[in-house]
Scaffold this motif. Structure first.
Motif, mmCIF file in Angstrom:
data_model
loop_
_atom_site.group_PDB
_atom_site.id
_atom_site.type_symbol
_atom_site.label_atom_id
_atom_site.label_comp_id
_atom_site.label_asym_id
_atom_site.label_seq_id
_atom_site.Cartn_x
_atom_site.Cartn_y
_atom_site.Cartn_z
ATOM 1 N N LEU A 36 0.847 -1.214 0.124
ATOM 2 C CA LEU A 36 0.070 0.094 -0.023
ATOM 3 C C LEU A 36 0.951 1.217 0.014
ATOM 4 O O LEU A 36 0.412 2.311 -0.790
ATOM 5 N N SER A 37 1.889 1.145 0.839
ATOM 6 C CA SER A 37 2.812 2.512 0.877
ATOM 7 C C SER A 37 3.506 2.719 -0.507
ATOM 8 O O SER A 37 3.528 3.913 -1.133
ATOM 9 N N GLU A 38 3.796 1.562 -1.394
ATOM 10 C CA GLU A 38 4.348 1.818 -2.544
ATOM 11 C C GLU A 38 3.236 2.321 -3.511
ATOM 12 O O GLU A 38 3.781 3.134 -4.380
ATOM 13 N N ALA A 39 1.998 1.635 -3.378
ATOM 14 C CA ALA A 39 0.967 2.155 -4.183
ATOM 15 C C ALA A 39 0.889 3.720 -4.103
ATOM 16 O O ALA A 39 0.577 4.226 -5.105
ATOM 17 N N VAL A 40 0.723 4.168 -2.674
ATOM 18 C CA VAL A 40 0.583 5.822 -2.305
ATOM 19 C C VAL A 40 1.824 6.421 -3.204
ATOM 20 O O VAL A 40 1.668 7.414 -3.535
ATOM 21 N N SER A 41 2.950 5.847 -3.136
ATOM 22 C CA SER A 41 4.123 6.693 -3.747
ATOM 23 C C SER A 41 3.970 6.574 -5.230
ATOM 24 O O SER A 41 4.389 7.761 -5.780
ATOM 25 N N LEU A 42 3.244 5.653 -5.717
ATOM 26 C CA LEU A 42 3.090 5.518 -7.289
ATOM 27 C C LEU A 42 2.238 6.880 -7.622
ATOM 28 O O LEU A 42 2.270 7.516 -8.371
ATOM 29 N N ALA A 43 0.959 7.044 -6.787
ATOM 30 C CA ALA A 43 0.227 8.047 -7.044
ATOM 31 C C ALA A 43 0.563 9.179 -6.832
ATOM 32 O O ALA A 43 0.479 10.189 -7.523
#
Length: 429
Positions: A36-43
């Motif tokens: 989830l943290s990586e997905a937020v960073s992608l966003a």
């Protein structure tokens, strides 16, 4: 480019919500939090977005039509409405049917992981080939999603008719338009490939060893590249800060000249369209004499990220005989105990180098190892050249491989120390 589409009149930003569907059990929830943290960073890497919230959604069973169950869809709808969300980013694959149904239920736009990465790549591509490769990958992805209401392709190509609710005839027309665009882009790519081959042939005439920096996105490759080369590559604490590879010549302390290549960061679950599309962009890795695998050793999932990088390199067809050095970067972010443990492990393994591209710690030792490895295959030989072989003689001196020279009645005897690559190039002259 993306920002214009995602802007709102009030704040100038599109409010987004990130969801990581977790199909694992509770024991694996820790891994889900990193995902989830990586997905937020992608966003956050996509201009024009404001992440209003994020969450892990347990997914015991994948629903074919809606991904989530009815109760969860209603629960999420209320949460999204309360947060005034306009865009939902789902960290995983979403089928066209699921996307359409969720957009209808929630009244928001949906992007899955592949779509989000394509949007980021579209925003970051700088070279002509990079732009074309992104368009080709995006068109292949878009072909199955003709009912989507928006996409960066509309902005780039003036629109291909991707308007919500087209009839069957319109869908077929759009599909033909996409197929025509794919053919056109592939023809353009053929021209850029020929240009790149000319550039590569030009570099081969000065065959310095190629050292490629690879690693998980945001591992610090570009910061390391800048410290080693003095180049001004974009350095930001965000995913995919570097998309197009950059190459620079570097002279090591012992006089050895190398070409260093900074490449796009790898990531887990990289869209298959992009793995194929960027194979040409990652050609410098395939032809490298040495690979520096840069890792963010301070990241909790550093080992998992390293496995992903090795897997992608294997998929790309990187020669197993090419030496690889692991660069454990961002050592300045480690706690004292973690730093001691990493130092001890690096001391025991000659292929691991603990560094900080920010402070410069460990860089000298890394460069010494690079030079030693690249010179390992060097040999010393005596070459006889006639007076008419001026071009070959000039090339040898230009390569700085001549140890000594003796003039004879018929020409010159030169003692040279060179690498296999240099010897092979000389034989072609």
């Amino acid at each position: 480019m993306v920002k214009r589409i995602l802007e709102t009149e009030d704040s100038g930003l599109t409010r987004a919500w990130v969801i990581h569907p977790d199909i694992k059990d509770v024991k694996a929830r820790r891994l889900a939090s990193f995902a989830l943290s990586e997905a937020v960073s992608l966003a956050e890497a996509l201009p024009g977005l404001e992440v209003a919230g994020s969450e892990i959604v347990p997914l015991p069973k994948v629903r074919a039509g809606t991904l989530f169950g009815t109760g969860k869809i209603v629960e999420l709808k209320n949460r999204l409405k309360e947060a005034e969300v306009e865009l939902v980013l789902i960290d995983g694959p979403v089928t066209p049917v699921q996307q359409r149904n969720l957009e209808k239920e929630w009244g928001v736009k949906i992007l899955d992981r592949t779509g989000l990465i394509l949007e980021i790549f579209s925003d970051r591509a700088a070279t002509r080939e990079g732009v074309l490769q992104v368009e080709l990958a995006a068109l292949s992805y878009q072909r199955t999603r003709l009912v989507r209401a928006w996409t960066h392709l509309e902005r780039q190509r003036g629109g291909l008719g991707f308007v919500g609710g087209p009839g069957e005839t319109q869908i077929e027309a759009d599909r033909r338009a996409i197929d025509d665009a794919i053919v056109r882009i592939r023809r353009q790519l053929e021209k850029t490939v020929k240009t790149r081959e000319l550039h590569r042939a030009a570099r081969a005439k000065v065959p310095y060893p190629v050292v490629a920096l690879v690693g998980y996105t945001n591992a610090g490759k570009s910061t390391l590249f800048n410290r080693l080369t003095g180049a001004e590559v974009l350095v930001k604490d965000m995913l995919f800060a570097t998309l197009d590879p950059t190459m620079r010549s570097v002279e090591l302390s012992d006089g050895l000249e190398i070409i260093m290549s900074d490449t796009v960061g790898f990531i887990s679950d990289l869209p298959t369209q992009l793995v194929a599309a960027f194979r040409a962009t990652l050609e410098e890795v395939l032809s490298a004499d040495l690979i520096l695998h840069v890792r963010d050793i301070s990241h909790p999932e550093s080992e998992g990220q390293a496995r992903d990088v090795r897997s992608i390199m294997a998929d790309l067809g990187v020669d197993k005989d090419v030496p690889v050095l692991e660069v454990w970067n961002k050592s300045d972010r480690l706690s004292p105990d973690a730093l001691e443990a990493a130092t001890n492990k690096a001391d025991r393994d000659e292929h691991i180098f603990l560094t900080s591209a920010t402070t410069g710690a460990g860089i000298d030792g890394l460069l010494d190892a690079v030079s030693t490895l690249l010179r390992a295959g060097s040999t010393t030989e005596v070459i006889e050249l006639g007076f008419a072989d001026g071009k070959a003689r000039a090339w040898l001196f230009g390569q700085e491989v001549v140890d000594s020279e003796e003039q004879t009645e018929t020409g010159f005897n030169l003692t040279v120390t060179w690498s296999p690559a240099q010897k092979g190039q000389f034989e072609k002259l």
